[in-house]
Design a protein around this motif. Structure first.
Motif, PDB file in Angstrom:
ATOM      1  N   LEU A   1      -9.525   6.620 -24.545  1.00 21.93           N
ATOM      2  CA  LEU A   1      -8.989   7.147 -23.281  1.00 21.93           C
ATOM      3  C   LEU A   1      -7.603   6.565 -23.052  1.00 21.93           C
ATOM      4  CD1 LEU A   1     -12.208   6.682 -21.096  1.00 21.93           C
ATOM      5  CD2 LEU A   1     -11.470   8.744 -22.317  1.00 21.93           C
ATOM      6  N   GLU A   2      -6.613   7.429 -22.918  1.00 25.55           N
ATOM      7  CA  GLU A   2      -5.226   6.994 -22.703  1.00 25.55           C
ATOM      8  C   GLU A   2      -4.723   7.593 -21.395  1.00 25.55           C
ATOM      9  OE1 GLU A   2      -2.662   4.981 -23.841  1.00 25.55           O
ATOM     10  OE2 GLU A   2      -1.654   5.915 -22.145  1.00 25.55           O
TER      11      GLU A   2
ATOM     12  N   GLY B   1       9.659  -2.413 -35.504  1.00 26.18           N
ATOM     13  CA  GLY B   1       9.342  -1.735 -36.761  1.00 26.18           C
ATOM     14  C   GLY B   1       9.075  -2.667 -37.935  1.00 26.18           C
TER      15      GLY B   1
ATOM     16  N   HIS C   1       5.669  -8.539 -39.742  1.00 34.90           N
ATOM     17  CA  HIS C   1       6.280  -9.812 -40.140  1.00 34.90           C
ATOM     18  C   HIS C   1       5.309 -10.993 -40.070  1.00 34.90           C
ATOM     19  CE1 HIS C   1       6.679  -9.814 -35.796  1.00 34.90           C
ATOM     20  NE2 HIS C   1       7.731  -9.035 -35.799  1.00 34.90           N
TER      21      HIS C   1
ATOM     22  N   VAL D   1      -8.649   5.065 -17.016  1.00 35.48           N
ATOM     23  CA  VAL D   1      -9.860   4.343 -16.610  1.00 35.48           C
ATOM     24  C   VAL D   1      -9.568   3.647 -15.284  1.00 35.48           C
ATOM     25  CG1 VAL D   1     -11.448   2.471 -17.191  1.00 35.48           C
ATOM     26  CG2 VAL D   1     -10.686   4.073 -18.967  1.00 35.48           C
TER      27      VAL D   1
ATOM     28  N   GLN E   1      -1.645  -4.623 -19.453  1.00 38.15           N
ATOM     29  CA  GLN E   1      -2.456  -4.421 -18.239  1.00 38.15           C
ATOM     30  C   GLN E   1      -3.872  -4.978 -18.404  1.00 38.15           C
ATOM     31  OE1 GLN E   1      -1.068  -0.435 -18.693  1.00 38.15           O
ATOM     32  NE2 GLN E   1      -0.774  -0.226 -16.493  1.00 38.15           N
TER      33      GLN E   1
ATOM     34  N   GLY F   1      11.143  -6.323 -23.656  1.00 36.99           N
ATOM     35  CA  GLY F   1      12.155  -6.313 -24.710  1.00 36.99           C
ATOM     36  C   GLY F   1      12.820  -4.945 -24.758  1.00 36.99           C
TER      37      GLY F   1
ATOM     38  N   HIS G   1      -1.333  -9.222 -28.111  1.00 39.87           N
ATOM     39  CA  HIS G   1      -0.705  -9.498 -29.408  1.00 39.87           C
ATOM     40  C   HIS G   1       0.779  -9.848 -29.320  1.00 39.87           C
ATOM     41  CE1 HIS G   1      -4.442  -7.438 -30.352  1.00 39.87           C
ATOM     42  NE2 HIS G   1      -4.351  -7.867 -31.585  1.00 39.87           N
TER      43      HIS G   1
ATOM     44  N   HIS H   1       4.498 -10.462 -29.596  1.00 40.44           N
ATOM     45  CA  HIS H   1       5.544  -9.939 -30.492  1.00 40.44           C
ATOM     46  C   HIS H   1       4.970  -9.567 -31.859  1.00 40.44           C
ATOM     47  CE1 HIS H   1       5.197 -14.079 -31.883  1.00 40.44           C
ATOM     48  NE2 HIS H   1       5.958 -13.797 -32.932  1.00 40.44           N
TER      49      HIS H   1
HETATM   50  C1  LIG Z   1      11.203  -4.552 -27.968  1.00 43.54           C
HETATM   51  C2  LIG Z   1       9.933  -4.804 -28.739  1.00 43.54           C
HETATM   52  C3  LIG Z   1       9.994  -5.020 -30.107  1.00 43.54           C
HETATM   53  C4  LIG Z   1       8.842  -5.290 -30.839  1.00 43.54           C
HETATM   54  N1  LIG Z   1       8.926  -5.433 -32.194  1.00 43.54           N
HETATM   55  C5  LIG Z   1       7.806  -5.686 -32.917  1.00 43.54           C
HETATM   56  C6  LIG Z   1       7.872  -5.820 -34.336  1.00 43.54           C
HETATM   57  O1  LIG Z   1       8.906  -5.625 -34.955  1.00 43.54           O
HETATM   58  N2  LIG Z   1       6.743  -6.168 -34.987  1.00 43.54           N
HETATM   59  C7  LIG Z   1       5.560  -6.381 -34.344  1.00 43.54           C
HETATM   60  O2  LIG Z   1       4.575  -6.754 -35.001  1.00 43.54           O
HETATM   61  N3  LIG Z   1       5.449  -6.182 -33.021  1.00 43.54           N
HETATM   62  C8  LIG Z   1       6.541  -5.857 -32.285  1.00 43.54           C
HETATM   63  N4  LIG Z   1       6.458  -5.684 -30.934  1.00 43.54           N
HETATM   64  C9  LIG Z   1       5.145  -5.886 -30.278  1.00 43.54           C
HETATM   65  C10 LIG Z   1       4.255  -4.647 -30.370  1.00 43.54           C
HETATM   66  O3  LIG Z   1       5.018  -3.486 -30.164  1.00 43.54           O
HETATM   67  C11 LIG Z   1       3.136  -4.775 -29.332  1.00 43.54           C
HETATM   68  O4  LIG Z   1       2.446  -5.995 -29.502  1.00 43.54           O
HETATM   69  C12 LIG Z   1       2.145  -3.633 -29.476  1.00 43.54           C
HETATM   70  O5  LIG Z   1       2.794  -2.398 -29.360  1.00 43.54           O
HETATM   71  C13 LIG Z   1       1.042  -3.729 -28.432  1.00 43.54           C
HETATM   72  O6  LIG Z   1       0.176  -2.636 -28.630  1.00 43.54           O
HETATM   73  P1  LIG Z   1      -1.005  -2.368 -27.637  1.00 43.54           P
HETATM   74  O7  LIG Z   1      -1.765  -1.213 -28.159  1.00 43.54           O
HETATM   75  O8  LIG Z   1      -1.709  -3.645 -27.345  1.00 43.54           O
HETATM   76  O9  LIG Z   1      -0.259  -2.011 -26.261  1.00 43.54           O
HETATM   77  P2  LIG Z   1       0.464  -0.649 -25.816  1.00 43.54           P
HETATM   78  O10 LIG Z   1       1.179  -0.011 -26.938  1.00 43.54           O
HETATM   79  O11 LIG Z   1       1.251  -0.967 -24.598  1.00 43.54           O
HETATM   80  O12 LIG Z   1      -0.742   0.297 -25.447  1.00 43.54           O
HETATM   81  C14 LIG Z   1      -1.549   0.086 -24.291  1.00 43.54           C
HETATM   82  C15 LIG Z   1      -1.929   1.465 -23.779  1.00 43.54           C
HETATM   83  O13 LIG Z   1      -2.946   1.328 -22.791  1.00 43.54           O
HETATM   84  C16 LIG Z   1      -2.759   2.372 -21.856  1.00 43.54           C
HETATM   85  N5  LIG Z   1      -3.486   2.021 -20.633  1.00 43.54           N
HETATM   86  C17 LIG Z   1      -3.256   0.964 -19.817  1.00 43.54           C
HETATM   87  N6  LIG Z   1      -4.152   0.959 -18.806  1.00 43.54           N
HETATM   88  C18 LIG Z   1      -4.971   2.030 -19.007  1.00 43.54           C
HETATM   89  C19 LIG Z   1      -6.080   2.563 -18.295  1.00 43.54           C
HETATM   90  N7  LIG Z   1      -6.535   1.973 -17.177  1.00 43.54           N
HETATM   91  N8  LIG Z   1      -6.679   3.677 -18.771  1.00 43.54           N
HETATM   92  C20 LIG Z   1      -6.239   4.276 -19.908  1.00 43.54           C
HETATM   93  N9  LIG Z   1      -5.172   3.830 -20.597  1.00 43.54           N
HETATM   94  C21 LIG Z   1      -4.558   2.712 -20.164  1.00 43.54           C
HETATM   95  C22 LIG Z   1      -1.235   2.392 -21.691  1.00 43.54           C
HETATM   96  O14 LIG Z   1      -0.810   3.618 -21.135  1.00 43.54           O
HETATM   97  C23 LIG Z   1      -0.769   2.175 -23.122  1.00 43.54           C
HETATM   98  O15 LIG Z   1      -0.535   3.393 -23.803  1.00 43.54           O
HETATM   99  C24 LIG Z   1       7.580  -5.363 -30.173  1.00 43.54           C
HETATM  100  C25 LIG Z   1       7.507  -5.101 -28.802  1.00 43.54           C
HETATM  101  C26 LIG Z   1       8.662  -4.818 -28.085  1.00 43.54           C
HETATM  102  C27 LIG Z   1       8.548  -4.521 -26.616  1.00 43.54           C
END
Ligand SMILES: Cc1cc2nc3c(=O)[nH]c(=O)nc-3n(C[C@H](O)[C@H](O)[C@H](O)COP(=O)(O)OP(=O)(O)OC[C@H]3O[C@@H](n4cnc5c(N)ncnc54)[C@H](O)[C@@H]3O)c2cc1C
Length: 436
Positions: free
Chosen positions: A35-36, A51, A54, A230, A265, A284, A393, A395
């Motif tokens: 669910l997104e 991208g 590392h 959610v 979140q 970032g 997670h 960076h």
């Molecule tokens: C500038 C920048 C550079 C980065 N560079 C790197 C890199 O080079 N290498 C690396 O390893 N990592 C990098 N990262 C870190 C990496 O991008 C993140 O750790 C990763 O994207 C986190 O993924 P996630 O799925 O936990 O979170 P997200 O991608 O934020 O996904 C969480 C999702 O949950 C959804 N959501 C939230 N609440 C609800 C709800 N109540 N119901 C339904 N959906 C919900 C949100 O809409 C979102 O789509 C970087 C991050 C940034 C900001």
């Protein structure tokens, strides 16, 4: 009543963690529903990140001695890692834990645990991509970390040597050796003390990856619903029994086990149940530039200036400039000063290439890294029955996504009595448990 194998599993969040988790669970024959809240997948932190996968950067940001610079950042507009006054109250407890884990020993233990997960995950990402023939501007690129001072280089080399004992590949280069390896660095080399090169790092466009993997997950029977927020976790006597969802203006309920993959979140949904997860947003920026007309000038390696928290990554025929870190709540507005810092860095680092690109026309973005207070993600069972975690997670989310999903699935299958293949030995699931 469902048997454990038949019970649906709801995954909250469609970023890198959610999609990788959906794929792994579906591949194991489990009924997974993602669910997104947004109208499409991967619009959060996973949208336009650096991208780079590392394993070479496993160290949490709370390195020993971080307290002073962090406090001083309150008074600076351009500090590489910046605290904002108005968000200090929201960071009090998180910040104390962040600082408490900045001792040399704790920082090393976290770096070591992260390294083993990151190295495992990077290999698993490569293997999965080859098996499913996923293309997302991915290639083995290695990575070059550059240093401006001899002191910075010496400290980083000592840390890298310690990780070398754990399996990291690393090589130290003088400025002349850097230029011999990549003539494009001739302009920058005079500003540098040297570099460390990590051949095991890998690059690829994270969002393109997650969209391709989502399709594969759906082929295996995974169910993906965007525009489905959610609104609360359903629970009975301390056990999470499902979720309430708002979709197309209507509320409905799904009875299921639940996996939290909602990035920064993380604890919005768990707090009402008394579970506080120390995950806060770390902002970032990135700027993505079209470089399709200058293929000969494209750098081979991504480069990272760790002291400035800035990187430049070649992604196919694009270049991505990214970096800086701000603790600024969930604000994703574009701060022009910070974007200009990235452009300026690029102009100084690759002046010839920069002169050929329309830097002002680049796509600017800001995203929120889900930062845990001790620098390690939460992967596995939560203190609440029926609720699993794959969040925080920071960076390292792109690097760790596939490995984290495997680690989580491994634990979920074990809990339901299903046989699993053993995890590689230095990888320690307890390092990422909620009760650590
Ligand atoms: C500038 C920048 C550079 C980065 N560079 C790197 C890199 O080079 N290498 C690396 O390893 N990592 C990098 N990262 C870190 C990496 O991008 C993140 O750790 C990763 O994207 C986190 O993924 P996630 O799925 O936990 O979170 P997200 O991608 O934020 O996904 C969480 C999702 O949950 C959804 N959501 C939230 N609440 C609800 C709800 N109540 N119901 C339904 N959906 C919900 C949100 O809409 C979102 O789509 C970087 C991050 C940034 C900001």
């Amino acid at each position: 009543m469902y048997s454990p194998m038949e019970q649906p599993i709801v995954i909250i969040g469609g970023g890198l963690m959610g999609v990788s988790t959906l794929y792994e669970l579906a591949a194991q024959g489990r009924r997974a529903i993602l669910l997104e809240a947004e109208t499409a997948l991967g619009l959060g932190a996973s949208f336009a990140n650096g991208g780079v996968l590392h394993p070479s950067l496993p160290d949490p940001w709370n390195n020993p001695g971080i307290g002073g610079p962090l406090l001083r950042s309150l008074f600076s507009r351009t500090a590489a890692m910046k605290l904002h006054w108005r968000h200090l109250p929201a960071l009090t407890t998180w910040g104390m834990t962040f600082l408490r884990h900045s001792t040399a020993d704790k920082h090393w233990q976290a770096s070591r645990a992260n390294y083993h997960l990151a190295a495992f995950a990077t290999e698993e990402t490569k293997a999965l991509s080859a098996r499913l023939q996923l293309t997302y501007d991915n290639r083995p690129s290695g990575m070059m970390k550059v240093y401006r001072s001899a002191r910075g280089l010496k400290q980083a080399a000592a840390f890298a040597r310690r990780l070398q004992g754990e399996g990291l590949q690393v090589e130290s280069l003088s400025p002349d050796q850097m230029v011999a390896r990549d003539p494009q660095l001739a302009d920058a080399a005079s500003q540098l003390a040297g570099a460390l090169v990590f051949d095991g790092d890998y690059i690829g466009d994270a969002r393109a990856f997650l969209l391709a993997l989502a399709q594969q997950g759906e082929k295996l029977g995974g169910d993906i619903r965007c525009g489905a927020r959610v609104t609360r976790l359903l629970h009975h006597r301390g056990t999470v029994t499902g979720v309430e969802v708002s979709e197309n203006g209507a509320l409905s309920q799904i009875d299921a086990q639940v996996v939290l993959c909602n990035g920064h979140q993380a604890d919005q949904l768990t707090r009402p149940l008394g579970l506080k997860l120390p995950v806060r947003p770390g902002k970032g920026y990135s700027i993505t530039l079209d470089a399709s007309h200058v293929p000969d000038l494209m750098p081979h390696h991504p480069i990272v200036d760790a002291e400035k928290h800035i990187s430049i990554t070649p992604l196919g025929n694009r270049l991505r400039l990214l970096g800086t870190a701000e603790f600024n709540g969930d604000d994703t507005s574009l701060n022009q000063t910070r974007l200009e810092t990235l452009r300026q860095f690029f102009r100084q680092f690759y002046p010839t290439l920069a002169s050929q690109l329309d830097i002002e026309a680049g796509d600017c973005w800001a995203g929120l890294r889900p930062m845990s207070a001790d620098g390690k993600p939460f992967i596995g069972a939560s203190p609440l029955d029926g609720l699993w975690l794959n969040v925080g997670h920071g960076h390292l989310g792109w690097t760790m996504a596939v490995g984290s999903a495997k680690l989580l699935t491994h634990q979920m299958l074990n809990a339901s009595g299903q046989e699993t293949t053993p995890l590689p030995s230095p990888l320690d699931p307890t390092a990422f448990s909620a009760s650590r």
